[in-house]
Design an enzyme around this catalytic site. Structure first.
Site, PDB file in Angstrom:
ATOM      1  N   ASP A  25     -12.199 -38.768  -3.138  1.00 44.96           N
ATOM      2  CA  ASP A  25     -13.274 -37.936  -3.695  1.00 44.96           C
ATOM      3  C   ASP A  25     -14.543 -38.775  -3.879  1.00 44.96           C
ATOM      4  OD1 ASP A  25     -12.503 -39.415  -5.880  1.00 44.96           O
ATOM      5  OD2 ASP A  25     -12.256 -37.724  -7.238  1.00 44.96           O
ATOM      6  N   SER A  26     -14.457 -40.079  -3.561  1.00 41.10           N
ATOM      7  CA  SER A  26     -15.657 -40.907  -3.481  1.00 41.10           C
ATOM      8  C   SER A  26     -16.632 -40.331  -2.457  1.00 41.10           C
ATOM      9  CB  SER A  26     -15.291 -42.353  -3.107  1.00 41.10           C
ATOM     10  OG  SER A  26     -14.437 -42.379  -1.991  1.00 41.10           O
ATOM     11  N   ASP A  64      -7.273 -36.961  -1.651  1.00 38.05           N
ATOM     12  CA  ASP A  64      -7.561 -37.151  -3.075  1.00 38.05           C
ATOM     13  C   ASP A  64      -7.831 -35.793  -3.714  1.00 38.05           C
ATOM     14  OD1 ASP A  64      -7.830 -38.898  -5.148  1.00 38.05           O
ATOM     15  OD2 ASP A  64      -9.834 -39.609  -4.584  1.00 38.05           O
ATOM     16  N   LYS A  94      -3.258 -37.726  -3.789  1.00 35.51           N
ATOM     17  CA  LYS A  94      -3.441 -38.697  -4.876  1.00 35.51           C
ATOM     18  C   LYS A  94      -4.095 -37.976  -6.043  1.00 35.51           C
ATOM     19  CE  LYS A  94      -6.825 -41.955  -4.930  1.00 35.51           C
ATOM     20  NZ  LYS A  94      -7.540 -41.575  -6.173  1.00 35.51           N
ATOM     21  N   GLU A  96      -5.478 -38.662 -10.308  1.00 29.30           N
ATOM     22  CA  GLU A  96      -5.793 -39.663 -11.337  1.00 29.30           C
ATOM     23  C   GLU A  96      -5.135 -39.306 -12.670  1.00 29.30           C
ATOM     24  OE1 GLU A  96     -10.050 -40.045 -11.716  1.00 29.30           O
ATOM     25  OE2 GLU A  96     -10.326 -40.432  -9.580  1.00 29.30           O
ATOM     26  N   GLU A 163      -7.024 -49.285 -10.497  1.00 33.18           N
ATOM     27  CA  GLU A 163      -8.473 -49.503 -10.294  1.00 33.18           C
ATOM     28  C   GLU A 163      -9.113 -50.098 -11.545  1.00 33.18           C
ATOM     29  OE1 GLU A 163     -10.756 -46.194  -8.755  1.00 33.18           O
ATOM     30  OE2 GLU A 163     -12.651 -47.277  -9.038  1.00 33.18           O
TER      31      GLU A 163
END
Ligand code: KIV
Length: 272
Positions: A25-26, A64, A94, A96, A163
């Site tokens: 999602d960057s 993501d 993925k 978070e 991270e």
């Protein structure tokens, strides 16, 4: 592992030896120009996932899950996770978070969808963290990050991104878990490493954060290439015969003038 957002980059990164490609999602920051990952939607991410999937044949592909696509948990999270495999061509998702998202991870995994976890500095919680800050610096925080990583592993995640945490903490987490740890800004004691491809290629302007190593200077090279193109076009040095189709007519006497061409030539030479 590296991030990828389109077929051309995915093909290059896979050929260059990436084992896994993350459609992160960057993309909200490096492709869309936002200052956080929060505005990214599932549909936008799936668009990039499909492009990456079309550009690859071998790499493990991870999609993501964007902000608010899984935080509500339950059917909503499962349905969104499923779309990454069914519509996006991904092999895994993925997400978070730690203890809070563990039940959601369990639910997605039990539906047969592999989940990669992500703890420490979790960019979707940028406002809760008070900015993009290294996590786990105090012993309380460190214990919390370790507990999060353990909860994610226990819920069935097959790997976990660590991270923005101190290197010593990443080492402790690796020793405590049976699943591979993949670090970004987490030092050398991880099983693998991940970088945003724009960072490792030096595509982003400005000074990179400390954890980034730029293996190329694509931004500077891109500027240079663009300037040369502009100059050559202005000077008439591009395109030459080598980059043209039929620069000279085969037999100019026999070429029939197109309607209006003679008049246009006359105006042009009058202008000088
Ligand atoms: O979105 C992303 O690119 C990521 C990596 C930095 C791990 O989550």
């Amino acid at each position: 592992m590296v991030t990828a957002y389109d077929a051309t980059f995915a093909r290059m990164l896979e050929e260059g030896g990436a084992d896994a490609l993350l459609v992160g999602d960057s993309l909200g920051m490096v492709v869309q120009g936002h200052d956080s990952t929060l505005p990214v939607t599932v549909d936008e991410t799936l668009y990039h996932c499909r492009a990456v999937a079309r550009g690859t044949t071998r790499a493990h592909l991870v999609g993501d899950m964007p902000f608010m696509s899984y935080q509500l948990g339950g059917d909503d999270a499962l349905r969104n996770a499923g779309r990454f495999l069914a519509e996006g061509g991904m092999h895994a998702v993925k997400l978070e978070g730690g203890t809070d998202v563990a039940p959601t991870i369990r639910r997605i995994v039990s539906a047969g969808i592999p989940v990669m976890g992500h703890v420490g500095l979790t960019p979707q919680s940028v406002h809760a963290m008070g900015g993009f800050r290294v996590q786990g610096k105090t012993s309380d925080q460190a214990r919390r990050v370790l507990a999060d990583a353990c909860a994610v592993a226990k819920a069935g995640a097959y790997a976990i991104v660590l991270e923005g945490i101190p290197a010593w903490l990443a080492g402790r987490i690796r020793d405590a878990l049976d699943i591979p740890t993949i670090g970004i800004g987490a030092g050398p004691d991880c099983d693998g490493q991940v970088l945003v491809c724009y960072d490792l290629l030096g595509l982003s302007a400005g000074k990179p954060p400390r954890f980034v190593k730029q293996y190329e200077e694509f931004h500077a090279r891109g500027l240079e290439a663009m300037r040369r193109f502009r100059d050559e076009v202005r000077e008439g040095a591009f395109p030459t015969e080598a980059h043209s189709y039929g620069l000279r007519a085969p037999d100019s006497d026999k070429v029939v003038d197109l309607p209006g061409a003679r008049e246009a030539r006359r105006r042009r030479s009058a202008r000088g």
